[in-house]
Design an enzyme around this catalytic site. Structure first.
Site, PDB file in Angstrom:
ATOM      1  N   GLU A 169       0.809  -1.222   0.000  1.00 52.33           N
ATOM      2  CA  GLU A 169       0.000   0.000   0.000  1.00 52.33           C
ATOM      3  C   GLU A 169       0.845   1.277   0.000  1.00 52.33           C
ATOM      4  O   GLU A 169       0.882   2.028   0.975  1.00 52.33           O
ATOM      5  CB  GLU A 169      -0.969  -0.031   1.188  1.00 52.33           C
ATOM      6  CG  GLU A 169      -1.922  -1.205   1.108  1.00 52.33           C
ATOM      7  CD  GLU A 169      -3.001  -1.206   2.192  1.00 52.33           C
ATOM      8  OE1 GLU A 169      -2.943  -0.353   3.101  1.00 52.33           O
ATOM      9  OE2 GLU A 169      -3.905  -2.054   2.113  1.00 52.33           O
TER      10      GLU A 169
ATOM     11  N   GLU B  42      -4.937  -8.644   0.063  1.00 50.75           N
ATOM     12  CA  GLU B  42      -5.692  -8.357   1.282  1.00 50.75           C
ATOM     13  C   GLU B  42      -7.154  -8.134   0.927  1.00 50.75           C
ATOM     14  O   GLU B  42      -7.462  -7.419  -0.027  1.00 50.75           O
ATOM     15  CB  GLU B  42      -5.195  -7.091   2.007  1.00 50.75           C
ATOM     16  CG  GLU B  42      -3.872  -7.226   2.715  1.00 50.75           C
ATOM     17  CD  GLU B  42      -3.494  -5.954   3.474  1.00 50.75           C
ATOM     18  OE1 GLU B  42      -4.406  -5.209   3.904  1.00 50.75           O
ATOM     19  OE2 GLU B  42      -2.285  -5.710   3.625  1.00 50.75           O
TER      20      GLU B  42
END
Length: 447
Positions: A166, A353
């Site tokens: 991220e 995720e």
């Protein structure tokens, strides 16, 4: 009842991150990370929580791997703590840190669970932050040094690597919004950090190829989806900017060697520039082997002139939300993956995720997290739908194996399919654990 069948070679897994589960923050030579300092600074984390102990997985990893074995996963996505390897960020190697990860990986392999390793899941060595952190181009070379050691140490054991988890959160959430470590609020600084992360990614991919490492390497951006509130062009454009900021801003340089015009123009109007030096874009645009996709939620957005740098306002249209307040919209995952397929070269994708914050507590020793099961079911149906569309999705990592330290939310938000009592550290398998176990066993989801 409708059955959604997954391919036989589909990889089912779970995901965690070092700072969120390991604990042992000052054991066996580990140095401090920016999250140690940030979480110990009053006011940064809810209830003053920190990751000093977390789930104590540093000591309890055999128990956690036994849970994974029982679950039946094929793959475990975890991250390495950089300051556990290089306490000073560079230079002297902490052998005890390396030994811990060797024990972890060996235990995984003995249980026929494939390791998927993230090199950086937000825990920068604090000593490097004191030299400017990711705003300092020296940190790029320090990261490549760290990554190179990991590649040589684990070559043949770990065959799938992720450079950064991220990057939008590392850069903008942490240095523009100030919500995560190191907690700054400067858009230009955040943009510098984003660019330097991408250079570090590119140089690490180059090093991976030069070393002839056996395996594959990629990156895992957090993908957002935004639906226009109306069909007005200004709402549509606001959504395109929202989608581009977390995804395209990091993927366009990797795949196309340039930043997306839709945001470059917007940033330039705000007086923000990208600190591109000669050769940077060529370095960034190294071919990768797979793309990780982290997806949790979508939003409905409309244009508003004073709504931040993007002039894009999220509108609450009454969607059901998880207990962290994120709207549940599984279709956004389908739309995001179709968008990626249509825009970028055909590349293998792993859902690295996906999960829900549902704060159900044990009742008579059981955790009946029905809403998490519903969330997972809805999103897995969209994943199977994408596979039917011809999108090359190779695996799915549920976030997370364990309830853990949820960053600025401390221990108040639970994402695990295993409940953790943070007083006793006892693990309790939730209903979602058994539901997911059956999905893995049968290779299908039924609605």
């Amino acid at each position: 009842m409708t059955t959604f069948q997954f391919p036989k070679d589909f990889k089912w897994g779970v995901a965690t991150a070092a700072y969120q589960i390991e604990g042992a923050f000052n054991e066996d030579g580990r140095g401090l990370s920016i999250w140690d300092v940030f979480s110990h600074t009053p006011g940064n984390v809810l209830n003053g929580d920190n990751g000093d102990i977390a789930c104590d997985s540093y000591h309890r990893y055999p128990e956690d791997i036994a849970l994974m074995k029982e679950l039946g996963v094929h793959m475990y996505r975890f991250s390495i703590s950089w300051p556990r390897i290089f306490p000073k960020g560079r230079g002297d190697i902490n052998r005890k840190g390396l030994e811990f990860y060797h024990r972890l990986v060996d235990e995984l392999l003995q249980n026929e669970i494939e390791p998927l390793c993230t090199l950086y899941h937000w825990d920068l060595p604090q000593v490097l932050q004191e030299e400017g952190g990711w705003n300092n181009r020296q940190t790029i070379d320090d990261f490549v040094e760290y990554a190179s050691l990991m590649f040589s140490e684990f070559n043949g054991k770990i065959k799938k690597w992720i450079t950064f988890n991220e990057p939008w959160c590392i850069s903008y959430l942490s240095n523009y919004f100030g919500a995560h470590a190191p907690g700054y609020k400067d858009l230009q600084l955040a943009t510098n950090v984003a660019h330097h992360l991408l250079i570090a990614h590119g140089k690490t991919v180059q090093k991976f190829r030069e070393m002839g490492i056996d395996g594959e390497i990629g990156i895992a951006p957090n993908i957002s989806w935004a639906v226009p509130f109306t069909s007005k062009q200004e709402d549509v454009e606001a959504c395109l900017r929202t989608i581009a900021w977390t995804g395209d801003w990091f993927m366009d340089p990797i795949f196309f060697g340039k930043y997306p015009d839709v945001l470059m123009t917007h940033f330039q109007k705000a007086g923000v520039t990208v600190p591109i030096q000669q050769g940077d874009m060529e370095t960034i645009s190294q071919p990768i082997d797979f793309l990780g996709v982290n997806y949790y939620s979508a939003s409905v957005n409309r244009f508003r002139e004073d709504a931040g740098i993007l002039q894009s306002e999220a509108v609450d249209v009454g969607y059901e939300k998880t207990d962290i307040g994120w709207p549940i919209d599984a279709r956004g995952l389908y739309e995001s993956l179709c968008y990626i397929k249509n825009k970028y070269p055909n590349i293998s994708i792993y859902i690295t995720e996906n999960g829900a914050c549902i704060n159900d507590e044990p009742v008579n020793g059981q955790v009946h997290d029905r809403r998490r099961i519903q969330y997972m079911k809805q999103h897995l149906i969209q994943v199977q739908r994408c596979i039917e569309e011809g999108i090359p999705i190779k695996g799915y990592m549920a976030w997370s194996l364990l309830d853990n330290f949820e960053w600025a939310e401390g221990y108040s938000k639970r994402f695990g399919i295993v409940f953790v009592d943070f007083d006793t550290l006892e693990r309790v398998k939730k209903d979602s654990f058994y539901w997911y176990q059956n999905v893995i066993k049968t290779g299908r989801v039924e609605s």
